[in-house]
Write an enzyme that holds these catalytic residues in place. Structure first.
Site, mmCIF file in Angstrom:
data_model
loop_
_atom_site.group_PDB
_atom_site.id
_atom_site.type_symbol
_atom_site.label_atom_id
_atom_site.label_comp_id
_atom_site.label_asym_id
_atom_site.label_seq_id
_atom_site.Cartn_x
_atom_site.Cartn_y
_atom_site.Cartn_z
ATOM 1 N N GLY A 10 17.585 3.412 -4.107
ATOM 2 C CA GLY A 10 16.835 4.065 -3.030
ATOM 3 C C GLY A 10 16.899 3.246 -1.743
ATOM 4 O O GLY A 10 17.601 2.231 -1.663
ATOM 5 N N PHE A 11 16.127 3.679 -0.767
ATOM 6 C CA PHE A 11 16.171 3.032 0.559
ATOM 7 C C PHE A 11 15.744 1.565 0.476
ATOM 8 O O PHE A 11 16.541 0.652 0.734
ATOM 9 C CB PHE A 11 15.308 3.860 1.518
ATOM 10 C CG PHE A 11 14.910 3.157 2.778
ATOM 11 C CD1 PHE A 11 15.842 2.498 3.560
ATOM 12 C CD2 PHE A 11 13.571 3.160 3.189
ATOM 13 C CE1 PHE A 11 15.472 1.848 4.731
ATOM 14 C CE2 PHE A 11 13.187 2.520 4.355
ATOM 15 C CZ PHE A 11 14.136 1.852 5.123
ATOM 16 N N ASN A 32 17.714 7.164 -11.451
ATOM 17 C CA ASN A 32 18.189 8.449 -11.985
ATOM 18 C C ASN A 32 18.931 9.236 -10.899
ATOM 19 O O ASN A 32 19.356 10.359 -11.133
ATOM 20 C CB ASN A 32 17.021 9.286 -12.554
ATOM 21 C CG ASN A 32 16.073 9.754 -11.467
ATOM 22 O OD1 ASN A 32 16.181 9.337 -10.310
ATOM 23 N ND2 ASN A 32 15.134 10.617 -11.818
ATOM 24 N N ASN A 97 5.808 2.605 -18.667
ATOM 25 C CA ASN A 97 7.030 2.083 -19.297
ATOM 26 C C ASN A 97 7.391 0.697 -18.759
ATOM 27 O O ASN A 97 7.795 -0.187 -19.523
ATOM 28 C CB ASN A 97 8.186 3.061 -19.103
ATOM 29 C CG ASN A 97 7.996 4.321 -19.948
ATOM 30 O OD1 ASN A 97 7.453 4.252 -21.051
ATOM 31 N ND2 ASN A 97 8.416 5.465 -19.426
ATOM 32 N N TYR A 143 1.288 12.392 -4.983
ATOM 33 C CA TYR A 143 1.756 11.042 -4.649
ATOM 34 C C TYR A 143 0.575 10.079 -4.487
ATOM 35 O O TYR A 143 0.543 9.018 -5.095
ATOM 36 C CB TYR A 143 2.575 11.110 -3.359
ATOM 37 C CG TYR A 143 3.261 9.823 -2.982
ATOM 38 C CD1 TYR A 143 4.377 9.376 -3.690
ATOM 39 C CD2 TYR A 143 2.818 9.050 -1.905
ATOM 40 C CE1 TYR A 143 5.028 8.193 -3.335
ATOM 41 C CE2 TYR A 143 3.460 7.876 -1.545
ATOM 42 C CZ TYR A 143 4.572 7.453 -2.256
ATOM 43 O OH TYR A 143 5.203 6.293 -1.903
#
Ligand code: UDP
Length: 319
Positions: A10-11, A32, A97, A143
């Site tokens: 990601g970023f 993913n 996880n 979120y």
């Protein structure tokens, strides 16, 4: 050290991977590729000190590592609202996880939390001891509330099982490799300015945000991870607060654009003000941002210039 980064494509994750590799660590990027891209890590792919694992953090996994940065989560309103239930799953199952693994392999684990946990803040600037003002049933809640329960999980695993945790509350961050299509204010305005399209201010533009350049953010995350006897939560962000209208005008000026500014409806629950109080990070981590908006924005403009011309997304590699 062997360091696992979930969301490493990601970023922020890709900048973090680059920095950790440069420091001589072995890095395992797990992604993913839902919002992360291989393009973001293309320049790292030849390194013998890098492993890449395609995996969804909502499913359990087992990897040997000394440290885990849990960054995997859609982070822009457009992305996280596209599949809100999956966003909640990523916010809840991802930390469970990561924490269970950290417990098993005795690794230190850092959670990328967010200023969104403060919601539409009634206290300004935001300090870590402020509990926030969050709508539990709105379109941002998947979120905001997801990231709040993630913090809860981190502290419960810490209290119950002694997991060695770090929690960073990341405020708005910008820089090269921001996704051009995630609707963020900096990427939107820069692309609009470069293309000569209207600059779309939502609302009257009086709402504020405080923007931190990505290299400063990565530096803060690494400092926090390596700080002993300190869990956080700690705010990481640039306290230089600007209105969205100021951002629009600055980007028009820096690009030399002829774009006009237009006003559109303000999205629901859009926070009115956001500004981190970073005194804790200053005191404990000896950290504060170094890159000003006037220095950082030209880097983003240069990054987006070829994309704006080609009118295309930077994703040249398959996901
Ligand atoms: N915004 C805007 N025009 C855009 C995109 C965003 O005026 O084209 C506004 C948005 O409503 C918000 C601020 O800019 O008030 C920051 O939005 P962003 O999505 O970048 O981050 P967040 O709201 O998560 O802080």
């Amino acid at each position: 050290m062997k360091i696992l980064i979930t969301g490493g494509a990601g970023f922020i994750g890709s900048h973090l991977a680059e920095k950790l590799l440069a420091k001589g660590h072995f890095v395992i990027i797990m992604d993913n590729f839902h919002t992360g891209t291989k393009e973001n890590i293309r320049h790292l792919l030849g390194s013998p000190y890098l492993d890449i694992v395609r995996h969804d953090i909502t499913q359990p996994y087992r990897i040997e590592a000394d440290m885990i940065y849990n960054l995997a989560c859609p982070a822009s309103p457009i992305h996280y609202q596209r599949s809100p239930v999956r966003t909640v799953e990523a916010c809840v199952m991802g930390p469970i996880n990561a924490l269970a693994l950290a417990h098993d392999i005795k690794a230190r684990v850092l959670q990328a939390s967010t200023s969104e946990i403060y919601g539409n803040p009634a206290v300004h600037p935001q300090k870590e001891d402020y509990w926030g003002n969050v709508n539990p049933i709105g379109t941002r809640s998947c979120y905001d509330e997801g990231k709040r329960v993630a913090e809860t999980l981190f502290f419960d695993f810490h209290r119950e099982a002694g997991v060695d945790i770090r929690v960073a509350r990341i405020f708005n961050t910008y820089g090269p490799k921001m996704s051009p299509d995630d609707g963020r204010v900096v990427s939107n305005f820069v692309l609009q300015a470069l293309r000569g399209d209207p600059i779309t201010i939502y609302g009257d533009g009086a709402q504020t945000r405080s923007f931190c350049y990505v290299t400063d953010m990565v530096d803060g995350l690494i400092r926090l991870m390596h700080k002993d006897d300190f869990t956080g939560p700690v705010n990481l962000g640039n306290p230089d607060e600007r209105t969205i209208k100021e951002i629009a005008e600055l980007i028009v000026k820096l690009t030399g654009s002829s774009s006009k500014i237009i006003f559109k409806a303000l999205p629901k629950d859009d926070p009115e003000r956001r500004n981190p109080d970073i005194s804790l990070a200053k005191n404990v981590l000896d950290w504060e941002p170094k890159v000003s908006l006037e220095e950082g924005l030209p880097e983003v403009i240069d990054y987006f210039r070829p994309l704006a011309k080609a009118n295309s997304s930077p994703e040249k590699m398959p996901r």
